[in-house]
Design a protein around this motif. Structure first.
Motif, short mmCIF file in Angstrom:
data_model
loop_
_atom_site.label_atom_id
_atom_site.label_comp_id
_atom_site.label_asym_id
_atom_site.label_seq_id
_atom_site.Cartn_x
_atom_site.Cartn_y
_atom_site.Cartn_z
N GLY A 49 -17.97 10.37 18.02
CA GLY A 49 -17.46 9.05 18.38
C GLY A 49 -16.69 8.37 17.26
N GLY A 50 -16.20 9.19 16.31
CA GLY A 50 -15.43 8.63 15.19
C GLY A 50 -16.27 8.00 14.11
N SER A 51 -17.60 8.29 14.11
CA SER A 51 -18.52 7.61 13.17
C SER A 51 -18.23 7.95 11.72
CB SER A 51 -19.97 7.98 13.51
OG SER A 51 -20.15 9.39 13.43
N VAL A 52 -17.89 9.23 11.44
CA VAL A 52 -17.68 9.63 10.04
C VAL A 52 -16.40 9.05 9.49
CG1 VAL A 52 -17.33 11.59 8.48
CG2 VAL A 52 -19.04 11.75 10.29
N ILE A 53 -15.31 9.14 10.28
CA ILE A 53 -14.02 8.62 9.79
C ILE A 53 -14.09 7.09 9.62
CG2 ILE A 53 -12.84 8.26 12.03
CD1 ILE A 53 -10.35 9.58 10.69
N ARG A 54 -14.91 6.44 10.46
CA ARG A 54 -15.10 5.00 10.32
C ARG A 54 -15.79 4.68 9.00
NH1 ARG A 54 -16.35 4.36 15.34
NH2 ARG A 54 -18.60 4.61 15.07
N ASP A 55 -16.82 5.47 8.67
CA ASP A 55 -17.51 5.29 7.37
C ASP A 55 -16.57 5.55 6.21
OD1 ASP A 55 -19.86 4.61 8.56
OD2 ASP A 55 -20.83 6.56 8.32
N LEU A 56 -15.73 6.58 6.34
CA LEU A 56 -14.77 6.90 5.27
C LEU A 56 -13.83 5.72 5.03
CD1 LEU A 56 -13.74 10.56 6.20
CD2 LEU A 56 -15.06 9.88 4.21
N ARG A 57 -13.36 5.13 6.13
CA ARG A 57 -12.45 3.97 6.00
C ARG A 57 -13.16 2.81 5.31
NH1 ARG A 57 -10.93 4.83 12.21
NH2 ARG A 57 -9.11 6.18 12.02
N ASN A 58 -14.41 2.56 5.74
CA ASN A 58 -15.15 1.43 5.16
C ASN A 58 -15.48 1.66 3.69
OD1 ASN A 58 -15.15 0.13 7.63
ND2 ASN A 58 -17.15 0.90 8.24
N PRO A 110 0.82 -1.21 0.00
CA PRO A 110 0.00 0.00 0.00
C PRO A 110 0.86 1.26 0.00
CG PRO A 110 -0.03 -1.05 2.16
CD PRO A 110 0.69 -1.98 1.24
N SER A 111 0.32 2.30 -0.60
CA SER A 111 1.03 3.57 -0.59
C SER A 111 0.35 4.52 0.39
CB SER A 111 1.06 4.18 -2.00
OG SER A 111 -0.23 4.28 -2.53
N THR A 112 1.00 5.61 0.68
CA THR A 112 0.48 6.57 1.66
C THR A 112 0.48 7.97 1.06
OG1 THR A 112 1.25 5.28 3.55
CG2 THR A 112 0.88 7.61 3.94
N GLN A 113 -0.57 8.70 1.34
CA GLN A 113 -0.65 10.09 0.89
C GLN A 113 -1.15 10.96 2.04
OE1 GLN A 113 -2.14 10.40 -3.06
NE2 GLN A 113 -2.61 12.58 -2.90
N LYS A 114 -0.60 12.18 2.10
CA LYS A 114 -1.00 13.09 3.17
C LYS A 114 -1.65 14.33 2.58
CE LYS A 114 2.53 11.54 6.41
NZ LYS A 114 3.47 11.92 7.45
N ILE A 155 -7.13 5.60 7.62
CA ILE A 155 -7.09 7.07 7.70
C ILE A 155 -6.79 7.49 9.13
CG2 ILE A 155 -8.38 9.23 7.31
CD1 ILE A 155 -10.25 7.61 5.45
N SER A 156 -5.81 8.38 9.29
CA SER A 156 -5.54 8.93 10.61
C SER A 156 -5.38 10.45 10.49
CB SER A 156 -4.27 8.33 11.21
OG SER A 156 -3.15 8.64 10.40
N ILE A 157 -5.78 11.16 11.56
CA ILE A 157 -5.69 12.62 11.57
C ILE A 157 -4.79 13.03 12.73
CG2 ILE A 157 -6.96 14.80 11.74
CD1 ILE A 157 -9.39 13.39 10.60
N VAL A 198 -3.89 14.84 7.46
CA VAL A 198 -4.60 13.56 7.33
C VAL A 198 -3.71 12.60 6.55
CG1 VAL A 198 -6.69 12.41 6.51
CG2 VAL A 198 -6.81 14.79 7.27
N THR A 199 -3.48 11.43 7.10
CA THR A 199 -2.67 10.41 6.42
C THR A 199 -3.60 9.30 5.94
OG1 THR A 199 -0.81 10.92 7.87
CG2 THR A 199 -0.71 8.84 6.65
N VAL A 200 -3.53 9.02 4.63
CA VAL A 200 -4.39 7.99 4.02
C VAL A 200 -3.50 6.90 3.43
CG1 VAL A 200 -6.27 7.55 2.40
CG2 VAL A 200 -6.03 9.82 3.41
#
Length: 289
Positions: free
Chosen positions: A232-241, A213-217, A247-249, A262-264
């Motif tokens: 409660g992290g609901s949106v970032i969880r949906d983004l990951r799914n 995998p590659s990483t982009q910021k 994804i980390s911020i 943001v690191t993807v």
């Protein structure tokens, strides 16, 4: 003859409004929206949605160009009025913005050759007109955001609607209307599915033999981070799914407190999908007063 011309000029205008603006536009017992309909003679409807937890709704206005523009001006007034009620005293900001939904091939008529038309619209009316780079998810529609006082918005929207009327879409143009909240995986080239997704009958993705995998910021404004993370992290969880990425911020750096990185991580294709979704959330952000 005038009646015939007016019938010929009838346009359907689609607008994107924030969920929190709906009450102010409709008014108590529907009084506000009825007032707009009665004074302008347009058809105006805020489309119902079957999706939950959405941040925006689509409003449809149908009528002759001038009346449709006047209706949009009145909607802008209602948005301003509702916003002023929840702002602190002494903050009497008179500017607001409306978001029109325009087919991606029709925005050329608003921009003009070398940007001549959009420049003229802005300089002649004093409005700020911004067109999104990408279409909204799962649609052929872009947002055209017009900012200014409601009177300035009226002048700019009149010009924009006139351009769209004078340069209609060619018959047979593919059109996919934006539906807030609708999640459909994009059709990838060569029939590929989003990273990490496979359908029954397909071989599961190999765990070790695929390309690393590659990483982009990317940097986002600190004020928008909450909208990307969600309760409660609901949106970032949906983004990951949805994107199949990690994804980390990061917390803001002391030397750049207004930005968060943001690191993807994932396949190049899934990273692009994630970045697109994140940018949509950032663009939709508006401060709450």
């Amino acid at each position: 003859k005038l009646e015939q011309e007016e019938l010929e000029e009838e346009q359907e205008v689609r607008m994107l409004i924030e969920n929190r603006q709906v009450g102010g536009i409709i008014g108590k017992g529907g009084a506000n929206v009825k007032g707009v309909r009665d004074s302008t003679g347009v058809f105006l409807s805020i489309l119902k949605t079957e999706y939950r937890n959405i941040q925006e709704r689509v409003m449809v206005i149908k009528g002759p160009t001038e009346q449709a523009a006047e209706a949009i001006k009145q909607v802008a007034d209602l948005i301003l009025e509702a916003a002023s009620k929840v702002k602190s005293e002494g903050d009497s900001k008179e500017d607001t913005a409306v978001k029109l939904l325009v087919h991606r091939t029709a925005v050329g008529a608003i921009i003009g050759k070398g940007g001549a038309v959009i420049k003229e619209t802005q300089s002649e009316t004093g409005a700020r007109v911004e067109i999104s780079n990408e279409c909204l998810p799962n649609s052929t529609e872009k947002t055209v955001t017009v900012s200014g006082t409601s009177t300035i918005i009226l002048s700019a929207v009149q010009r924009i609607l006139r351009q769209l009327y004078d340069y209609p879409l060619r018959p047979g143009t593919k059109s996919e209307l934006y539906v807030p909240g609708k999640i459909v995986y994009p059709r990838h080239p060569y029939g590929m599915l989003p990273y990490g997704q496979y359908s029954p009958g397909m071989y599961p993705p190999p765990m070790y033999s695929q390309a690393p995998p590659s990483t982009q910021k990317l940097a986002i404004p600190t004020v928008c981070a909450g909208g990307v993370i969600g309760k409660g992290g609901s949106v970032i969880r949906d983004l990951r799914n949805q994107s199949g990425t990690t994804i980390s911020i990061a917390d803001p750096e002391p030397q750049a407190p207004h930005e968060r990185v943001v690191t993807v991580t994932g396949s190049p294709q899934s990273i692009q999908h994630a970045i697109y979704l994140i940018r949509q959330l950032v663009e939709q952000y508006s401060p709450t007063y």
